[in-house]
Design a protein around this motif. Structure first.
Motif, PDB file in Angstrom:
ATOM      1  N   PRO A  21     -26.939 -40.135  -7.721  1.00 48.62           N
ATOM      2  CA  PRO A  21     -25.675 -39.746  -8.375  1.00 48.62           C
ATOM      3  C   PRO A  21     -25.149 -38.439  -7.788  1.00 48.62           C
ATOM      4  O   PRO A  21     -25.916 -37.675  -7.202  1.00 48.62           O
ATOM      5  CB  PRO A  21     -26.095 -39.556  -9.836  1.00 48.62           C
ATOM      6  CG  PRO A  21     -27.548 -39.210  -9.765  1.00 48.62           C
ATOM      7  CD  PRO A  21     -28.099 -39.950  -8.578  1.00 48.62           C
ATOM      8  N   PRO A  22     -23.849 -38.169  -7.955  1.00 49.15           N
ATOM      9  CA  PRO A  22     -23.282 -36.910  -7.434  1.00 49.15           C
ATOM     10  C   PRO A  22     -23.574 -35.733  -8.365  1.00 49.15           C
ATOM     11  O   PRO A  22     -22.700 -34.969  -8.706  1.00 49.15           O
ATOM     12  CB  PRO A  22     -21.788 -37.216  -7.350  1.00 49.15           C
ATOM     13  CG  PRO A  22     -21.560 -38.205  -8.433  1.00 49.15           C
ATOM     14  CD  PRO A  22     -22.825 -39.033  -8.502  1.00 49.15           C
ATOM     15  N   ALA A  23     -24.818 -35.626  -8.809  1.00 50.08           N
ATOM     16  CA  ALA A  23     -25.221 -34.546  -9.710  1.00 50.08           C
ATOM     17  C   ALA A  23     -26.419 -33.830  -9.100  1.00 50.08           C
ATOM     18  O   ALA A  23     -26.999 -34.283  -8.115  1.00 50.08           O
ATOM     19  CB  ALA A  23     -25.577 -35.125 -11.073  1.00 50.08           C
ATOM     20  N   TRP A  24     -26.788 -32.711  -9.719  1.00 53.04           N
ATOM     21  CA  TRP A  24     -27.932 -31.949  -9.254  1.00 53.04           C
ATOM     22  C   TRP A  24     -29.176 -32.819  -9.251  1.00 53.04           C
ATOM     23  O   TRP A  24     -29.356 -33.599 -10.157  1.00 53.04           O
ATOM     24  CB  TRP A  24     -28.140 -30.743 -10.163  1.00 53.04           C
ATOM     25  CG  TRP A  24     -29.186 -29.809  -9.643  1.00 53.04           C
ATOM     26  CD1 TRP A  24     -28.956 -28.745  -8.850  1.00 53.04           C
ATOM     27  CD2 TRP A  24     -30.586 -29.846  -9.869  1.00 53.04           C
ATOM     28  NE1 TRP A  24     -30.144 -28.113  -8.560  1.00 53.04           N
ATOM     29  CE2 TRP A  24     -31.161 -28.773  -9.175  1.00 53.04           C
ATOM     30  CE3 TRP A  24     -31.430 -30.686 -10.572  1.00 53.04           C
ATOM     31  CZ2 TRP A  24     -32.518 -28.512  -9.179  1.00 53.04           C
ATOM     32  CZ3 TRP A  24     -32.777 -30.440 -10.570  1.00 53.04           C
ATOM     33  CH2 TRP A  24     -33.313 -29.352  -9.877  1.00 53.04           C
ATOM     34  N   PRO A  25     -30.041 -32.773  -8.264  1.00 50.71           N
ATOM     35  CA  PRO A  25     -30.023 -31.912  -7.087  1.00 50.71           C
ATOM     36  C   PRO A  25     -29.261 -32.514  -5.916  1.00 50.71           C
ATOM     37  O   PRO A  25     -29.126 -31.892  -4.875  1.00 50.71           O
ATOM     38  CB  PRO A  25     -31.503 -31.773  -6.741  1.00 50.71           C
ATOM     39  CG  PRO A  25     -32.065 -33.097  -7.080  1.00 50.71           C
ATOM     40  CD  PRO A  25     -31.300 -33.524  -8.323  1.00 50.71           C
ATOM     41  N   LEU A  28     -26.412 -30.605  -4.103  1.00 51.21           N
ATOM     42  CA  LEU A  28     -26.690 -29.408  -3.309  1.00 51.21           C
ATOM     43  C   LEU A  28     -26.622 -29.727  -1.816  1.00 51.21           C
ATOM     44  O   LEU A  28     -27.230 -30.694  -1.354  1.00 51.21           O
ATOM     45  CB  LEU A  28     -28.076 -28.860  -3.634  1.00 51.21           C
ATOM     46  CG  LEU A  28     -28.298 -28.409  -5.077  1.00 51.21           C
ATOM     47  CD1 LEU A  28     -29.755 -28.072  -5.303  1.00 51.21           C
ATOM     48  CD2 LEU A  28     -27.418 -27.224  -5.388  1.00 51.21           C
ATOM     49  N   PRO A  29     -25.880 -28.924  -1.040  1.00 55.70           N
ATOM     50  CA  PRO A  29     -25.769 -29.192   0.400  1.00 55.70           C
ATOM     51  C   PRO A  29     -27.110 -29.311   1.122  1.00 55.70           C
ATOM     52  O   PRO A  29     -27.273 -30.209   1.947  1.00 55.70           O
ATOM     53  CB  PRO A  29     -24.933 -28.023   0.921  1.00 55.70           C
ATOM     54  CG  PRO A  29     -24.112 -27.607  -0.249  1.00 55.70           C
ATOM     55  CD  PRO A  29     -24.998 -27.821  -1.449  1.00 55.70           C
ATOM     56  N   PRO A  30     -28.126 -28.452   0.830  1.00 55.70           N
ATOM     57  CA  PRO A  30     -29.390 -28.616   1.547  1.00 55.70           C
ATOM     58  C   PRO A  30     -30.080 -29.945   1.244  1.00 55.70           C
ATOM     59  O   PRO A  30     -30.701 -30.540   2.116  1.00 55.70           O
ATOM     60  CB  PRO A  30     -30.249 -27.443   1.068  1.00 55.70           C
ATOM     61  CG  PRO A  30     -29.311 -26.470   0.476  1.00 55.70           C
ATOM     62  CD  PRO A  30     -28.133 -27.251  -0.001  1.00 55.70           C
ATOM     63  N   VAL A  31     -29.958 -30.408   0.007  1.00 59.63           N
ATOM     64  CA  VAL A  31     -30.562 -31.694  -0.366  1.00 59.63           C
ATOM     65  C   VAL A  31     -29.825 -32.823   0.335  1.00 59.63           C
ATOM     66  O   VAL A  31     -30.449 -33.743   0.889  1.00 59.63           O
ATOM     67  CB  VAL A  31     -30.566 -31.892  -1.896  1.00 59.63           C
ATOM     68  CG1 VAL A  31     -31.043 -33.289  -2.272  1.00 59.63           C
ATOM     69  CG2 VAL A  31     -31.423 -30.823  -2.572  1.00 59.63           C
ATOM     70  N   ARG A  32     -28.496 -32.770   0.357  1.00 59.77           N
ATOM     71  CA  ARG A  32     -27.715 -33.811   1.056  1.00 59.77           C
ATOM     72  C   ARG A  32     -28.072 -33.850   2.537  1.00 59.77           C
ATOM     73  O   ARG A  32     -28.209 -34.920   3.127  1.00 59.77           O
ATOM     74  CB  ARG A  32     -26.220 -33.564   0.876  1.00 59.77           C
ATOM     75  CG  ARG A  32     -25.720 -33.910  -0.509  1.00 59.77           C
ATOM     76  CD  ARG A  32     -24.198 -34.061  -0.559  1.00 59.77           C
ATOM     77  NE  ARG A  32     -23.480 -32.973   0.068  1.00 59.77           N
ATOM     78  CZ  ARG A  32     -22.996 -31.910  -0.553  1.00 59.77           C
ATOM     79  NH1 ARG A  32     -23.171 -31.774  -1.849  1.00 59.77           N
ATOM     80  NH2 ARG A  32     -22.337 -30.983   0.099  1.00 59.77           N
ATOM     81  N   GLN A  33     -28.241 -32.671   3.155  1.00 58.01           N
ATOM     82  CA  GLN A  33     -28.588 -32.625   4.567  1.00 58.01           C
ATOM     83  C   GLN A  33     -29.988 -33.188   4.805  1.00 58.01           C
ATOM     84  O   GLN A  33     -30.211 -33.921   5.767  1.00 58.01           O
ATOM     85  CB  GLN A  33     -28.511 -31.207   5.105  1.00 58.01           C
ATOM     86  CG  GLN A  33     -28.847 -31.138   6.587  1.00 58.01           C
ATOM     87  CD  GLN A  33     -28.739 -29.743   7.147  1.00 58.01           C
ATOM     88  OE1 GLN A  33     -28.452 -28.789   6.439  1.00 58.01           O
ATOM     89  NE2 GLN A  33     -28.982 -29.624   8.429  1.00 58.01           N
ATOM     90  N   LEU A  34     -30.930 -32.861   3.928  1.00 56.37           N
ATOM     91  CA  LEU A  34     -32.285 -33.391   4.062  1.00 56.37           C
ATOM     92  C   LEU A  34     -32.279 -34.910   3.964  1.00 56.37           C
ATOM     93  O   LEU A  34     -32.921 -35.595   4.752  1.00 56.37           O
ATOM     94  CB  LEU A  34     -33.200 -32.803   2.985  1.00 56.37           C
ATOM     95  CG  LEU A  34     -34.618 -33.350   2.939  1.00 56.37           C
ATOM     96  CD1 LEU A  34     -35.354 -33.057   4.232  1.00 56.37           C
ATOM     97  CD2 LEU A  34     -35.372 -32.780   1.760  1.00 56.37           C
ATOM     98  N   VAL A  35     -31.531 -35.462   3.023  1.00 59.45           N
ATOM     99  CA  VAL A  35     -31.445 -36.917   2.857  1.00 59.45           C
ATOM    100  C   VAL A  35     -30.790 -37.544   4.084  1.00 59.45           C
ATOM    101  O   VAL A  35     -31.245 -38.575   4.585  1.00 59.45           O
ATOM    102  CB  VAL A  35     -30.665 -37.269   1.571  1.00 59.45           C
ATOM    103  CG1 VAL A  35     -30.352 -38.755   1.505  1.00 59.45           C
ATOM    104  CG2 VAL A  35     -31.462 -36.842   0.340  1.00 59.45           C
ATOM    105  N   ALA A  36     -29.759 -36.928   4.612  1.00 62.72           N
ATOM    106  CA  ALA A  36     -29.015 -37.504   5.732  1.00 62.72           C
ATOM    107  C   ALA A  36     -29.742 -37.353   7.074  1.00 62.72           C
ATOM    108  O   ALA A  36     -29.775 -38.281   7.873  1.00 62.72           O
ATOM    109  CB  ALA A  36     -27.632 -36.852   5.826  1.00 62.72           C
TER     110      ALA A  36
END
Length: 84
Positions: A21-25, A28-36
């Motif tokens: 979901p578009p919620a925490w965590p 967070l940009p660092p989490v999105r980058q880690l996933v991507a």
């Protein structure tokens, strides 16, 4: 226990994982980058060895290898204004 150093972190969800979901965590940009992209890790020991080999002559870098992980990290943050 595996004693090899961690070199890379990747997001590897199970097959039944729903889109985050578009919620925490996930927001967070660092989490999105880690996933991507995953995350390649550089050992701090190597970085501290580099600093020891190339000391800042004007401020005198501390001996990072003699410090705990927390102490060396805080000392490194304190050097931010004295190293180019």
């Amino acid at each position: 226990m595996d004693r090899r150093p961690v070199r890379r972190v990747e997001f590897d969800p199970p097959d039944d994982f729903a889109v985050p979901p578009p919620a925490w965590p996930w927001s967070l940009p660092p989490v999105r980058q880690l996933v991507a992209d995953g995350l390649d890790l550089a050992p701090m020991h190597g970085f501290f060895s580099y600093l020891e080999t190339n000391p800042n002559r004007s401020s005198g870098d501390p001996d990072f290898h003699e410090m705990s992980h927390g102490e060396s990290f805080l000392a490194l943050l304190g050097l931010g204004s004295s190293r180019p």
